[in-house]
Write a protein that holds these residues in place. Structure first.
Motif: not given
Ligand code: F6P
Length: 522
Positions: A134-150
């Motif tokens: 849908a042409h919205v750029r995915p944004t990946f951040r290491a801090t978000d990934w850490a929270a997602y894992q937790r």
């Protein structure tokens, strides 16, 4: 609800040629553990200080609630309601539905920071745009990934806490919880899990955007059963598992190390009987009148759109197509009212604030330009969710319903509209980019990127003769009735029960020695 001891009998033949009363649909009745980010009921204080509950709107929540009312068990979800903590017991549990308990809701608490990073960040600024074109750029951040894992680990811990019997099927939902099965299996190796991925799975080139794709694919393969909406999503996942991790593919069975995962496709359905029940209720006519009055609908032709305010839903394209049609056929200006229900969603994220502003602007502009001399404006735009009963009434008021997603896993609004039309009338205008278009081929199929073609399709829906409307609706109803949410769940859970027992670590070695498990197709 029936009480026929594990078999659900369909009383009466609602649709010619669909399920016959003599064909009982088997429904496994073991209690379940369902796990999702979104909870089915939330609690909040009203202005008078009383705590009130409300049901989470949206097709998926309604569909899973229907399943849990029938099956019983525990639903584990994020407690997001402002008064949620005030009504739970010492184990963070509450019986629901609050007005007639059938199962237990176990709430998990997240801090504002966790919610922002796990839900807003990784799930909805990362995975959601990654999986939807849908042409919205995915944004990946290491801090978000850490929270997602937790947070995923926290969900797994709550499951362990509730899993008195390790063979109780655990049914996990969606992209918020991709890591739960791996975390859970590390704690309870023999657990049986199925995960249903509600949204599309991206093609290999797009998946590569995600820095943690290997971890996600590996964790998803910790499930015994992994199910997607469409065969296309399933294929994309299988490529990812093979190319990214070297998983061995044998038909629908994937092996990674000594773990076996079945990967299938099973499109989700709606609670057809419940919607039918509302549609045939005597009081519905009065509800339709009320709605007509409230929305000030005085025209002979009514269209509807019901969506979360999400950039994947193609709402600006829909408005452009309506604009084009009203410009082309000025006679329609006093004949048509289009009701757009927009449910605010993920409103803390900039991409959602922007789509909301765009839609506000477009509606105002179209209403200004197509206003008739007597003051009629073509679009009624309401930004709030409707209860199921009102939704059914709105669907019944409509001559046509538009679902114009730019990309969508399924889109249950399309199926709910069909389920509500027991009068065999109404035309569904449906995007070919929504999963529902794979099944509902009798809709008027559009491409939301082709505004001229889209406008012509709406025109066709408005002018469609009665007999054609009836034939198309009848064909679609047969499909939607034949594959409701209970059939969908049964397919997945029976598959899990059948094969789950052989897929714990060590099972592959055992199976090499003993040959495939009975009934296993390779
Ligand atoms: O359809 C995908 C989905 O994530 C559902 O699982 C969910 O019910 C819906 O979108 C609504 O999203 P949210 O939970 O972010 O409000």
């Amino acid at each position: 609800m029936d009480d026929s001891g594990g078999w659900h009998k369909i009383e009466g033949d609602m649709i010619p040629g669909s399920r016959r009363p003599s064909d009982p649909v088997p429904r496994v009745r073991r209690p379940l553990i369902v796990v999702s980010n979104r909870e089915p009921y939330l609690h909040a204080r009203s202005p008078d200080g009383q705590i009130r509950w409300s049901k989470t709107p949206g097709g998926v929540s309604v569909a899973l609630d229907a399943l849990m009312r029938e099956r019983g068990g525990i639903w584990i979800a994020h407690g997001a309601g402002p008064a949620d903590r005030e009504v739970v017991d010492a184990r963070d549990r509450i019986k629901v539905p609050p007005d007639g308990p059938r199962y237990t809701l176990r709430r998990i608490w997240l801090s504002a920071e966790e919610e922002r990073r796990y839900y807003g960040g990784f799930a909805n600024e990362g995975l959601w745009p990654l999986c939807h074109v849908a042409h919205v750029r995915p944004t990946f951040r290491a801090t978000d990934w850490a929270a997602y894992q937790r947070v995923n680990a926290r969900f797994a811990e709550a499951i362990v806490d509730e899993l008195a019997d390790p063979t109780t099927p655990v049914f996990i939902h969606d992209y918020h919880l991709a890591l739960v099965a791996a975390e859970l299996r590390a704690r309870v190796p023999r657990v049986r899990t199925a995960l249903f991925w509600h949204i599309p799975w991206p093609h290999a080139d797009r998946l590569r955007i995600c820095p943690w794709r290997k971890e996600i694919v590996r964790a998803l393969l910790a499930n015994d059963l992994l199910t997607f909406q469409l065969e296309r999503d399933r294929r994309n996942f299988v490529w990812a598992a093979r190319d990214e991790l070297g998983a061995v593919v044998d038909g629908r069975v994937l092996r990674l190390g000594d773990h076996v995962t079945r990967v299938t496709a099973e499109p989700i359905g709606v609670d057809f009987d419940r919607i039918m029940g509302i549609a045939t209720d005597e009081g519905l006519e009065a509800e339709m009148h009320r709605l007509r009055r409230e929305l000030q609908i005085g025209t002979p032709i009514v269209g509807v759109g019901v969506d979360r305010l999400d950039y994947t839903k193609g709402i600006p394209e829909r408005l452009e197509a309506l604009d084009a049609l009203l410009s082309e056929r000025a006679d329609l200006r006093q004949l048509v009212t289009f009701v757009q229900i927009g449910v605010p969603s993920r409103s803390k994220l900039a991409s959602y604030q922007e789509i909301e502003r765009t839609i506000d602007r477009m509606v105002a502009d179209i209403n200004r330009r197509h206003r008739t001399p007597d003051g009629h404006e073509p679009i009624r735009y309401r930004k709030s969710a409707l209860k199921l009963r009102r939704l059914v009434a709105l669907f019944r008021l409509a001559d046509f319903c538009i679902v114009s997603s730019l990309h969508d896993g399924m889109n249950l609004v399309a199926k709910e509209f069909v389920a509500a039309r027991e009068d065999l009338d109404g035309v569904l205008v449906l995007s070919e980019l929504a999963g529902a278009a794979q099944e509902l081929t009798d809709a008027v199929i559009i491409n939301p990127y082709d505004i001229d073609g889209f406008a012509k399709a709406i025109n066709r829906a408005i002018d469609m003769p009665r007999n054609q409307r009836r034939d198309r609706m009848q064909a679609m109803r047969k499909l939607v009735a034949g594959k409701d949410v209970f059939n969908w769940a049964s397919e997945i859970l029976e598959e899990l029960e059948k094969h789950g027992a052989v897929s714990y670590p060590g099972a592959a070695r055992l199976r090499q020695a003993n040959g495939p498990a009975p009934g296993e197709r390779h």
